[in-house]
Design an enzyme around this catalytic site. Structure first.
Site, mmCIF file in Angstrom:
data_model
loop_
_atom_site.group_PDB
_atom_site.id
_atom_site.type_symbol
_atom_site.label_atom_id
_atom_site.label_comp_id
_atom_site.label_asym_id
_atom_site.label_seq_id
_atom_site.Cartn_x
_atom_site.Cartn_y
_atom_site.Cartn_z
ATOM 1 N N GLU A 103 -5.091 17.331 -29.796
ATOM 2 C CA GLU A 103 -6.108 18.073 -29.038
ATOM 3 C C GLU A 103 -5.888 17.935 -27.532
ATOM 4 O O GLU A 103 -6.060 18.886 -26.774
ATOM 5 C CB GLU A 103 -7.504 17.571 -29.436
ATOM 6 C CG GLU A 103 -7.846 17.938 -30.882
ATOM 7 C CD GLU A 103 -9.131 17.288 -31.371
ATOM 8 O OE1 GLU A 103 -9.186 16.039 -31.394
ATOM 9 O OE2 GLU A 103 -10.073 18.009 -31.717
ATOM 10 N N GLU A 123 -7.849 14.467 -39.147
ATOM 11 C CA GLU A 123 -9.264 14.053 -39.203
ATOM 12 C C GLU A 123 -9.858 14.205 -40.594
ATOM 13 O O GLU A 123 -10.642 13.349 -41.037
ATOM 14 C CB GLU A 123 -10.100 14.866 -38.204
ATOM 15 C CG GLU A 123 -9.913 14.451 -36.753
ATOM 16 C CD GLU A 123 -8.774 15.172 -36.053
ATOM 17 O OE1 GLU A 123 -7.919 15.756 -36.748
ATOM 18 O OE2 GLU A 123 -8.736 15.157 -34.821
HETATM 19 N N1 3HC Z 1 -7.171 4.201 -33.646
HETATM 20 C C1 3HC Z 1 -7.062 2.862 -33.579
HETATM 21 N N2 3HC Z 1 -6.066 2.167 -34.131
HETATM 22 C C2 3HC Z 1 -5.125 2.878 -34.783
HETATM 23 C C3 3HC Z 1 -5.160 4.271 -34.878
HETATM 24 C C4 3HC Z 1 -6.247 4.957 -34.283
HETATM 25 N N3 3HC Z 1 -6.377 6.289 -34.328
HETATM 26 N N4 3HC Z 1 -4.093 4.686 -35.588
HETATM 27 C C5 3HC Z 1 -3.414 3.582 -35.914
HETATM 28 N N5 3HC Z 1 -4.025 2.485 -35.431
HETATM 29 C C6 3HC Z 1 -3.603 1.090 -35.550
HETATM 30 C C7 3HC Z 1 -3.540 0.660 -37.001
HETATM 31 O O1 3HC Z 1 -4.801 0.245 -37.463
HETATM 32 C C8 3HC Z 1 -2.535 -0.457 -36.945
HETATM 33 O O2 3HC Z 1 -3.210 -1.597 -36.495
HETATM 34 P P1 3HC Z 1 -2.809 -3.044 -37.036
HETATM 35 O O3 3HC Z 1 -1.402 -3.245 -36.586
HETATM 36 O O4 3HC Z 1 -3.802 -3.923 -36.392
HETATM 37 O O5 3HC Z 1 -2.939 -2.971 -38.514
HETATM 38 C C9 3HC Z 1 -1.568 -0.012 -35.854
HETATM 39 O O6 3HC Z 1 -2.273 0.990 -35.110
HETATM 40 C C10 3HC Z 1 -0.302 0.606 -36.378
HETATM 41 O O7 3HC Z 1 -0.635 1.599 -37.330
HETATM 42 P P2 3HC Z 1 0.237 1.844 -38.644
HETATM 43 O O8 3HC Z 1 0.495 0.557 -39.317
HETATM 44 O O9 3HC Z 1 -0.434 2.927 -39.401
HETATM 45 O O10 3HC Z 1 1.598 2.333 -37.965
HETATM 46 P P3 3HC Z 1 2.574 3.491 -38.418
HETATM 47 O O11 3HC Z 1 3.678 3.481 -37.452
HETATM 48 O O12 3HC Z 1 2.866 3.398 -39.865
HETATM 49 O O13 3HC Z 1 1.764 4.863 -38.260
HETATM 50 C C11 3HC Z 1 0.388 6.454 -37.204
HETATM 51 C C12 3HC Z 1 1.342 5.271 -37.021
HETATM 52 C C13 3HC Z 1 1.146 7.648 -37.776
HETATM 53 C C14 3HC Z 1 -0.171 6.814 -35.863
HETATM 54 C C15 3HC Z 1 -0.734 6.072 -38.192
HETATM 55 O O14 3HC Z 1 -1.304 4.853 -37.758
HETATM 56 C C16 3HC Z 1 -1.854 7.057 -38.312
HETATM 57 O O15 3HC Z 1 -1.740 8.010 -39.051
HETATM 58 N N6 3HC Z 1 -2.963 6.810 -37.614
HETATM 59 C C17 3HC Z 1 -4.165 7.567 -37.738
HETATM 60 C C18 3HC Z 1 -4.091 8.828 -36.977
HETATM 61 C C19 3HC Z 1 -5.403 9.552 -37.067
HETATM 62 O O16 3HC Z 1 -6.051 9.610 -38.081
HETATM 63 N N7 3HC Z 1 -5.798 10.144 -35.952
HETATM 64 C C20 3HC Z 1 -7.001 10.890 -35.898
HETATM 65 C C21 3HC Z 1 -8.104 9.983 -35.487
HETATM 66 S S1 3HC Z 1 -9.646 10.807 -35.519
HETATM 67 C C22 3HC Z 1 -9.653 11.719 -34.099
HETATM 68 O O17 3HC Z 1 -8.689 11.783 -33.397
HETATM 69 C C23 3HC Z 1 -10.945 12.382 -33.791
HETATM 70 C C24 3HC Z 1 -10.807 13.385 -32.693
HETATM 71 O O18 3HC Z 1 -10.694 14.665 -33.236
HETATM 72 C C25 3HC Z 1 -11.986 13.340 -31.763
#
Ligand code: 3HC
Length: 648
Positions: A103, A123
């Site tokens: 975004e 999301e």
């Molecule tokens: N917020 C906070 N922490 C996050 C995060 C996030 N969005 N995404 C990942 N992390 C943290 C994980 O909890 C993890 O923490 P830890 O080491 O303490 O366990 C660390 O980052 C590493 O994450 P992964 O082990 O998952 O690492 P990968 O390299 O395998 O994957 C990634 C990275 C592809 C970014 C994956 O973490 C992921 O898919 N994250 C979620 C992404 C997501 O859902 N984003 C949307 C959020 S909602 C949003 O944006 C709302 C908006 O529209 C307003």
């Protein structure tokens, strides 16, 4: 955490540095506002590049802030400020620009991506919808149909596809930030292309209706995909500001929903599953060459999954005929992948070239990991591993894919039992995400760490299980099936139970699944175990009766249902057979409501789950949830049976 503004001539470069994934936490948002204001105020700067340090562009809002009171500035305000900038802003995207990250990039006036960058709006997987303009800005760039699909599926879009769709402008050919600076220079003096100012392209409403209905059906009770798709369509109807306000309201509403809480539990559970006491900081072994013994359905799927992930694979079968059949099976999997458009023809050739075939076990000599996927018989497996352990290097990891046998009994035959691990894949192994990583009694910590690392590299979810009959998944499934079978004797019919579970959110009920998988395999196991069964325990005989009547499921055209017409249909013969069993047992049949069926099934799952936890077979309730969700079709949006029962 830091957001910095540096200068390269007339270009300001804003860099977000918030390890590990540059989540848009409060400090990042505040830092961005400051940096943007500073860049705007500096007369020497004529354009801005927005980039990230570390492994990725912003991967989304900070999920740790969900549920806490919102702190200004909110992400939509930051993105509005980016879009409103009088100086062109170019987003330089590497890694994964997800959710709020995508975004943010959409708010920029142009987007350049590293060749391996990915975009997405995941999301919906957290039970929410984009809350910072994703549903309103994306359709302005890519159209309603593509935006609905992206927002409702939560899937990742490659850089190439993003450019093709119009979500990104170009792919960097050299250093990303340098290319972004050059791009920014090109934009100086040109009219700014603000995404929010663009009109949403016209679309076919009837086609959009069909797409919307399909999204609802596919979600099986999960609300967020349809809500996201609906908001995308609203972008066409509303001016930007109204669309953004409505989107935010839905985002906030869903953030407080039970489904979002459940899905956030699953997100946290997946990250927790990788943290296993006893192997913190232990380095996994390096695995490049994998061997697969047995190229039946399971072995072929495992081989494909390794080849897909870039390993070199050696497949061994006992003789030439079996090997040819295995090779044909593997080629067939790839041909179907090409046919369905999942991979290109060239990718098939490349992946197949990573697999070599041999009819002698000696071909495994150079493998770093060998996985066995042969017939589930203890004597067969013991002989195999005994011979294998003399062929491979002493540090080669040996893995059994057994579903029900005791891997410790197999390990005892191996030179170096500390290197024998269970890697229990689910069929079809190249599709199913779950791998139970079975911790045998003498297992070395670095072998366990390697098992988890390999599962991760395969793109799968590894969940550690201790040794017991059926491990976590099949043991719980057996308890769950037992209850279903008792209900059949007590008065329910297969279609009642399947309908109840499908209504709960499972893609298929247990009897439809059983017909698909075949009834004969578990029948053979029951016959093997008959002698050791506790005669005082209740035993459901309907499955045996069906098998005795030659009804082995779809492959014989008959099982719990009939498939005479090609489609699944209720079979009066089965109803009669079940009623006869009840009569013989002196049971007066009564009807079951769907909620009663669900209550009994869930109680059985949770009871077995508690035992598994008490015995230390599973490390935590959330691991059990992951197994049920990823291996058995339990709806993720309910968070898992242990989450529902409040068992940690
Ligand atoms: N917020 C906070 N922490 C996050 C995060 C996030 N969005 N995404 C990942 N992390 C943290 C994980 O909890 C993890 O923490 P830890 O080491 O303490 O366990 C660390 O980052 C590493 O994450 P992964 O082990 O998952 O690492 P990968 O390299 O395998 O994957 C990634 C990275 C592809 C970014 C994956 O973490 C992921 O898919 N994250 C979620 C992404 C997501 O859902 N984003 C949307 C959020 S909602 C949003 O944006 C709302 C908006 O529209 C307003």
């Amino acid at each position: 955490m830091s957001v910095t503004l540096t200068r390269d001539g007339n270009i300001g470069v804003i860099v977000i540095d918030n390890a590990p994934v540059n989540a848009a936490s409060h400090a990042v948002r505040a830092g961005l506002m400051t940096a943007l204001a500073e860049a705007a105020a500096d007369p020497a700067l004529q354009a801005i590049v927005l980039a990230c340090a570390g492994r990725t562009f912003v991967a989304g809002a900070d999920v740790k802030e969900f549920g806490q009171p919102p702190r200004q500035p909110l992400l939509p305000e930051v993105i509005d400020a980016v879009e409103a900038s009088q100086k062109p802003v170019v987003a330089a995207v590497h890694g994964t620009a997800l959710g709020g990250g995508f975004e943010l990039a959409l708010g920029a006036h142009a987007r350049i991506a590293a060749p391996d960058a990915q975009f997405g709006l995941p999301e919906v997987k957290l039970g929410i919808i984009p809350g910072a303009g994703g549903t309103q800005r994306l359709p302005r760039l890519v159209g309603v149909a593509a935006a609905m699909e992206i927002a409702a599926s939560g899937r990742r879009v490659s850089a190439a596809e993003a450019v093709e769709l119009g979500a990104a402008d170009r792919i960097a050919t050299g250093d990303l930030v340098e290319d972004a600076k050059a791009f920014a220079r090109e934009l100086i003096g040109a009219e700014l292309r603000r995404t929010g100012d663009l009109a949403v392209p016209e679309f076919d409403p009837a086609e959009a209706d069909r797409q919307f209905a399909a999204i609802g059906r596919k979600a099986r009770g999960q609300l967020s995909p349809a809500r996201a798709a609906h908001m995308v369509r609203r972008a066409f109807e509303l001016p930007l500001a109204a669309g953004l306000a409505e989107e935010r309201a839905v985002f906030v509403e869903l953030l407080g929903s039970e489904q979002s809480l459940a899905l956030r539990h699953v997100f946290a559970a997946e990250r927790k599953a990788a943290k296993v006491p006893g192997i913190e900081g232990v380095e996994p072994r390096n695995i490049e060459a994998a061997g697969v013994v047995g190229a039946g359905l399971m072995g072929a799927g495992i081989a494909v999954s390794f080849a897909d992930a870039g390993f070199s694979v050696t497949v061994v079968e006992r003789d030439k005929a079996a090997l040819d059949a295995g090779r044909a099976r593997i080629e067939d999997i790839y041909r179907r992948m090409v046919k369905s458009g999942r991979i290109a023809e060239a990718a098939m050739g490349e992946r197949l070239s990573r697999i070599r075939f041999a009819d002698r076990r000696e071909a495994m000599a150079s493998c770093d990991l060998v996985i066995e996927a042969v017939f589930d018989d203890l004597a067969v497996k013991r002989e195999l591993f005994q011979s294998l352990s003399a062929i491979v290097r002493p540090d080669t990891i040996l893995a059994t894919n057994t579903s029900y046998l005791d891997p410790d009994a197999i390990a005892s035959m191996v030179r170096g039992p500390e290197r024998l691990i269970g890697l229990h894949f689910f069929s079809p192994a190249n599709v199913m995400r779950l791998v139970e990583v079975v911790r045998t009694a003498k297992l070395a910590p670095d072998v366990l760490a390697t098992g988890l690392a390999v599962a991760r590299r395969l793109g799968k979810l590894g969940v550690v299980s201790g040794v017991c009959e059926g491990f976590i998944g099949n043991r719980i499934f057996t308890a769950y099936r037992r209850q279903c079978d008792f209900m059949l004797e007590d008065g329910a019919l297969p279609q009642d139970i399947d309908a109840a579970l499908e209504g709960y959110g499972f893609p298929m009920g247990p009897y439809a699944v059983n017909d698909l998988a075949g009834l004969d395999i578990s029948w053979a196991r029951r016959k093997r175990n008959a002698a050791t069964r506790d005669p005082s325990e209740r035993y459901g005989v309907i499955a045996d009766r069906l098998c005795e009547a030659g009804r082995f499921g779809r492959k014989t055209g008959k099982g719990y249902y009939t498939y005479a017409s090609g489609e699944k249909a209720v079979d009066p013969e089965v109803t009669a057979l079940i009623e006869a069993v009840s009569r013989e047992a002196g049971i007066e049949r009564r009807s079951f409501t769907s909620s009663e069926i669900i209550k009994r099934v869930m109680a059985a799952i949770v009871e077995e789950g508690r035992k598994i936890l008490a015995e230390g077979i599973a490390l935590r309730g959330s691991d059990i949830d992951l197994v049920l969700i990823n291996g058995y079709g339990y709806p993720a949006w309910r968070g898992g049976p242990m989450f529902q029962a409040g068992v940690e």
